[in-house]
Design a protein around this motif. Structure first.
Motif, PDB file in Angstrom:
ATOM      1  N   THR A  48      55.982  73.174 -42.494  1.00 34.37           N
ATOM      2  CA  THR A  48      56.480  72.432 -43.660  1.00 34.37           C
ATOM      3  C   THR A  48      56.771  70.987 -43.302  1.00 34.37           C
ATOM      4  O   THR A  48      56.412  70.058 -44.044  1.00 34.37           O
ATOM      5  N   LEU A  49      57.415  70.776 -42.168  1.00 33.35           N
ATOM      6  CA  LEU A  49      57.725  69.416 -41.731  1.00 33.35           C
ATOM      7  C   LEU A  49      56.450  68.592 -41.563  1.00 33.35           C
ATOM      8  O   LEU A  49      56.375  67.438 -42.006  1.00 33.35           O
ATOM      9  N   GLN A  50      55.441  69.190 -40.940  1.00 33.31           N
ATOM     10  CA  GLN A  50      54.196  68.476 -40.698  1.00 33.31           C
ATOM     11  C   GLN A  50      53.440  68.194 -41.991  1.00 33.31           C
ATOM     12  O   GLN A  50      52.789  67.155 -42.131  1.00 33.31           O
ATOM     13  N   GLN A  51      53.544  69.086 -42.964  1.00 36.47           N
ATOM     14  CA  GLN A  51      52.883  68.879 -44.249  1.00 36.47           C
ATOM     15  C   GLN A  51      53.512  67.730 -45.029  1.00 36.47           C
ATOM     16  O   GLN A  51      52.820  67.031 -45.784  1.00 36.47           O
ATOM     17  N   LEU A  52      54.823  67.552 -44.872  1.00 36.87           N
ATOM     18  CA  LEU A  52      55.537  66.531 -45.642  1.00 36.87           C
ATOM     19  C   LEU A  52      55.597  65.178 -44.936  1.00 36.87           C
ATOM     20  O   LEU A  52      56.127  64.217 -45.499  1.00 36.87           O
ATOM     21  N   LEU A  53      55.054  65.105 -43.727  1.00 35.30           N
ATOM     22  CA  LEU A  53      55.025  63.857 -42.969  1.00 35.30           C
ATOM     23  C   LEU A  53      53.573  63.463 -42.718  1.00 35.30           C
ATOM     24  O   LEU A  53      52.668  64.284 -42.833  1.00 35.30           O
ATOM     25  N   PRO A  54      53.321  62.197 -42.356  1.00 35.36           N
ATOM     26  CA  PRO A  54      51.944  61.764 -42.128  1.00 35.36           C
ATOM     27  C   PRO A  54      51.248  62.604 -41.051  1.00 35.36           C
ATOM     28  O   PRO A  54      51.898  63.084 -40.110  1.00 35.36           O
ATOM     29  N   ALA A  55      49.941  62.766 -41.199  1.00 33.94           N
ATOM     30  CA  ALA A  55      49.157  63.522 -40.219  1.00 33.94           C
ATOM     31  C   ALA A  55      49.339  62.918 -38.842  1.00 33.94           C
ATOM     32  O   ALA A  55      49.347  61.694 -38.675  1.00 33.94           O
ATOM     33  N   GLY A  56      49.513  63.793 -37.853  1.00 32.82           N
ATOM     34  CA  GLY A  56      49.655  63.328 -36.478  1.00 32.82           C
ATOM     35  C   GLY A  56      51.080  63.049 -36.044  1.00 32.82           C
ATOM     36  O   GLY A  56      51.318  62.677 -34.893  1.00 32.82           O
ATOM     37  N   THR A  57      52.051  63.223 -36.956  1.00 28.68           N
ATOM     38  CA  THR A  57      53.448  62.964 -36.595  1.00 28.68           C
ATOM     39  C   THR A  57      53.921  63.963 -35.545  1.00 28.68           C
ATOM     40  O   THR A  57      53.665  65.160 -35.645  1.00 28.68           O
ATOM     41  N   LYS A  58      54.631  63.449 -34.562  1.00 28.07           N
ATOM     42  CA  LYS A  58      55.208  64.302 -33.506  1.00 28.07           C
ATOM     43  C   LYS A  58      56.520  64.893 -34.028  1.00 28.07           C
ATOM     44  O   LYS A  58      57.492  64.166 -34.235  1.00 28.07           O
ATOM     45  N   VAL A  59      56.512  66.198 -34.260  1.00 28.57           N
ATOM     46  CA  VAL A  59      57.646  66.881 -34.874  1.00 28.57           C
ATOM     47  C   VAL A  59      58.139  67.997 -33.958  1.00 28.57           C
ATOM     48  O   VAL A  59      57.342  68.727 -33.369  1.00 28.57           O
ATOM     49  N   LEU A  60      59.462  68.121 -33.841  1.00 25.41           N
ATOM     50  CA  LEU A  60      60.068  69.225 -33.100  1.00 25.41           C
ATOM     51  C   LEU A  60      61.222  69.785 -33.913  1.00 25.41           C
ATOM     52  O   LEU A  60      61.807  69.082 -34.750  1.00 25.41           O
ATOM     53  N   ARG A  61      61.557  71.048 -33.667  1.00 24.07           N
ATOM     54  CA  ARG A  61      62.738  71.661 -34.275  1.00 24.07           C
ATOM     55  C   ARG A  61      63.736  72.008 -33.180  1.00 24.07           C
ATOM     56  O   ARG A  61      63.357  72.427 -32.085  1.00 24.07           O
ATOM     57  N   VAL A  62      65.009  71.865 -33.519  1.00 28.43           N
ATOM     58  CA  VAL A  62      66.097  72.171 -32.594  1.00 28.43           C
ATOM     59  C   VAL A  62      67.072  73.104 -33.288  1.00 28.43           C
ATOM     60  O   VAL A  62      67.387  72.915 -34.468  1.00 28.43           O
ATOM     61  N   MET A  63      67.542  74.110 -32.563  1.00 25.02           N
ATOM     62  CA  MET A  63      68.560  75.009 -33.112  1.00 25.02           C
ATOM     63  C   MET A  63      69.728  75.061 -32.126  1.00 25.02           C
ATOM     64  O   MET A  63      69.631  75.674 -31.062  1.00 25.02           O
ATOM     65  N   PRO A  64      70.837  74.386 -32.444  1.00 26.34           N
ATOM     66  CA  PRO A  64      72.017  74.399 -31.566  1.00 26.34           C
ATOM     67  C   PRO A  64      72.986  75.502 -31.969  1.00 26.34           C
ATOM     68  O   PRO A  64      72.712  76.272 -32.889  1.00 26.34           O
ATOM     69  N   ASN A  65      74.121  75.580 -31.274  1.00 24.37           N
ATOM     70  CA  ASN A  65      75.205  76.458 -31.720  1.00 24.37           C
ATOM     71  C   ASN A  65      76.539  75.743 -31.532  1.00 24.37           C
ATOM     72  O   ASN A  65      76.609  74.651 -30.956  1.00 24.37           O
ATOM     73  N   LEU A  66      77.594  76.340 -32.050  1.00 29.61           N
ATOM     74  CA  LEU A  66      78.893  75.672 -32.142  1.00 29.61           C
ATOM     75  C   LEU A  66      79.445  75.156 -30.815  1.00 29.61           C
ATOM     76  O   LEU A  66      79.989  74.045 -30.769  1.00 29.61           O
ATOM     77  N   PRO A  67      79.334  75.888 -29.696  1.00 26.40           N
ATOM     78  CA  PRO A  67      79.921  75.386 -28.446  1.00 26.40           C
ATOM     79  C   PRO A  67      79.302  74.098 -27.901  1.00 26.40           C
ATOM     80  O   PRO A  67      79.763  73.585 -26.881  1.00 26.40           O
ATOM     81  N   CYS A  68      78.297  73.570 -28.581  1.00 29.16           N
ATOM     82  CA  CYS A  68      77.792  72.240 -28.212  1.00 29.16           C
ATOM     83  C   CYS A  68      78.919  71.201 -28.267  1.00 29.16           C
ATOM     84  O   CYS A  68      78.876  70.203 -27.545  1.00 29.16           O
ATOM     85  N   VAL A  69      79.916  71.451 -29.130  1.00 31.95           N
ATOM     86  CA  VAL A  69      81.011  70.481 -29.265  1.00 31.95           C
ATOM     87  C   VAL A  69      81.861  70.399 -28.006  1.00 31.95           C
ATOM     88  O   VAL A  69      82.582  69.416 -27.806  1.00 31.95           O
ATOM     89  N   VAL A  70      81.783  71.411 -27.139  1.00 26.17           N
ATOM     90  CA  VAL A  70      82.499  71.369 -25.862  1.00 26.17           C
ATOM     91  C   VAL A  70      81.500  71.352 -24.693  1.00 26.17           C
ATOM     92  O   VAL A  70      81.834  71.685 -23.572  1.00 26.17           O
ATOM     93  N   GLN A  71      80.261  70.955 -25.007  1.00 26.11           N
ATOM     94  CA  GLN A  71      79.196  70.795 -24.006  1.00 26.11           C
ATOM     95  C   GLN A  71      78.878  72.097 -23.264  1.00 26.11           C
ATOM     96  O   GLN A  71      78.474  72.091 -22.115  1.00 26.11           O
ATOM     97  N   GLU A  72      79.047  73.218 -23.957  1.00 25.81           N
ATOM     98  CA  GLU A  72      78.671  74.521 -23.407  1.00 25.81           C
ATOM     99  C   GLU A  72      77.833  75.285 -24.426  1.00 25.81           C
ATOM    100  O   GLU A  72      77.933  76.503 -24.544  1.00 25.81           O
ATOM    101  N   GLY A  73      76.995  74.558 -25.136  1.00 26.05           N
ATOM    102  CA  GLY A  73      76.184  75.170 -26.163  1.00 26.05           C
ATOM    103  C   GLY A  73      74.945  75.847 -25.603  1.00 26.05           C
ATOM    104  O   GLY A  73      74.636  75.763 -24.413  1.00 26.05           O
ATOM    105  N   ALA A  74      74.254  76.535 -26.491  1.00 22.58           N
ATOM    106  CA  ALA A  74      72.936  77.098 -26.196  1.00 22.58           C
ATOM    107  C   ALA A  74      71.990  76.544 -27.253  1.00 22.58           C
ATOM    108  O   ALA A  74      72.176  76.791 -28.449  1.00 22.58           O
ATOM    109  N   VAL A  75      71.006  75.769 -26.819  1.00 23.04           N
ATOM    110  CA  VAL A  75      70.105  75.061 -27.727  1.00 23.04           C
ATOM    111  C   VAL A  75      68.670  75.477 -27.426  1.00 23.04           C
ATOM    112  O   VAL A  75      68.281  75.540 -26.255  1.00 23.04           O
TER     113      VAL A  75
END
Length: 227
Positions: free
Chosen positions: A62-89
């Protein structure tokens, strides 16, 4: 916005202006707002840009369809403990994003805790395991401390020791590389306290219940992503 200004960050109300000033851009909107934002910024996106989405359920396709062809796209999924620098991403890259872009993102996000690159199909599982999983751990920590309170320990002390117990156990898994079952076995002595306690947990179907929770959260994440 004021909080970011206090930290010395440049802020703007214009999304396109962000694209003009930055090549690495994070999209951290609510999922239902993201298509509108992508439509707004698409004319400003070039092949030099790296677009990173933190929006749950919005696929790379979906992201690639809605952006120009060839765009470098990544997805990230973090979790709550990122706020104390002990997250899992976890990070997943689109078809036009290469190892260089993925390595840059892993390097930046490693400051938040553990950061692993995975196939996109793992992102919903990560939600069930770690995103929602934080809540399972809080529930277990609460129950652990309540057991100690029942036996006569003050609540504040019980909560602190329960938290440290979870922290120490998790650190041993990461630092020893041992399977959790092996570490659990190491704690059990024949006829001792731990094996008696584990028997009670097994009678309560703790293992199956937690597995069911991960499955339920994963399936719900997939349902939300299909809307």
């Amino acid at each position: 916005m004021g909080a970011f200004q206090d930290l010395g960050c440049r802020t703007t109300h214009c999304n396109s202006e962000v694209l003009q000033r930055c090549t690495l851009v994070f999209l951290a909107t609510k999922p239902h707002l993201l298509p509108g934002v992508l439509q707004e910024i698409a004319p400003a996106v070039t092949r030099d840009h790296i677009i990173v989405s933190v929006a749950a359920g919005v696929t790379l396709q979906t992201l690639q369809q809605l952006l120009p062809a060839g765009t470098k796209v990544l997805r990230v999924m973090p979790n709550l403990p990122c706020v104390v620098q002990e997250g899992a991403v976890v990070v997943a890259r689109g078809s036009c994003a290469g190892e260089q872009e993925a390595a840059l993102l892993r390097s930046l996000l490693s400051a938040c805790g553990l950061c692993e690159e995975t196939p996109e199909s793992y992102l919903d599982i990560h939600t069930g395991l770690s995103g929602s999983g934080v809540a399972y751990v809080y529930l277990f920590a609460e129950a652990l401390a309540d057991g100690a309170v029942k036996m006569g320990m003050p609540s504040a002390l019980a909560n602190k020791i329960a938290a440290q117990t979870l922290l120490g156990a998790a650190k041993m898994i990461l630092e020893t590389g041992e399977h959790p079952a092996k570490l659990r076995s190491n704690v059990c002595t024949p006829g001792g306290t731990t094996i008696h306690a584990l028997h009670e947990l097994e009678k309560g179907a703790l293992r199956a219940t937690v597995m069911n929770a991960v499955e339920a959260a994963t399936m719900r994440a997939r349902e939300l992503g299909e809307r």
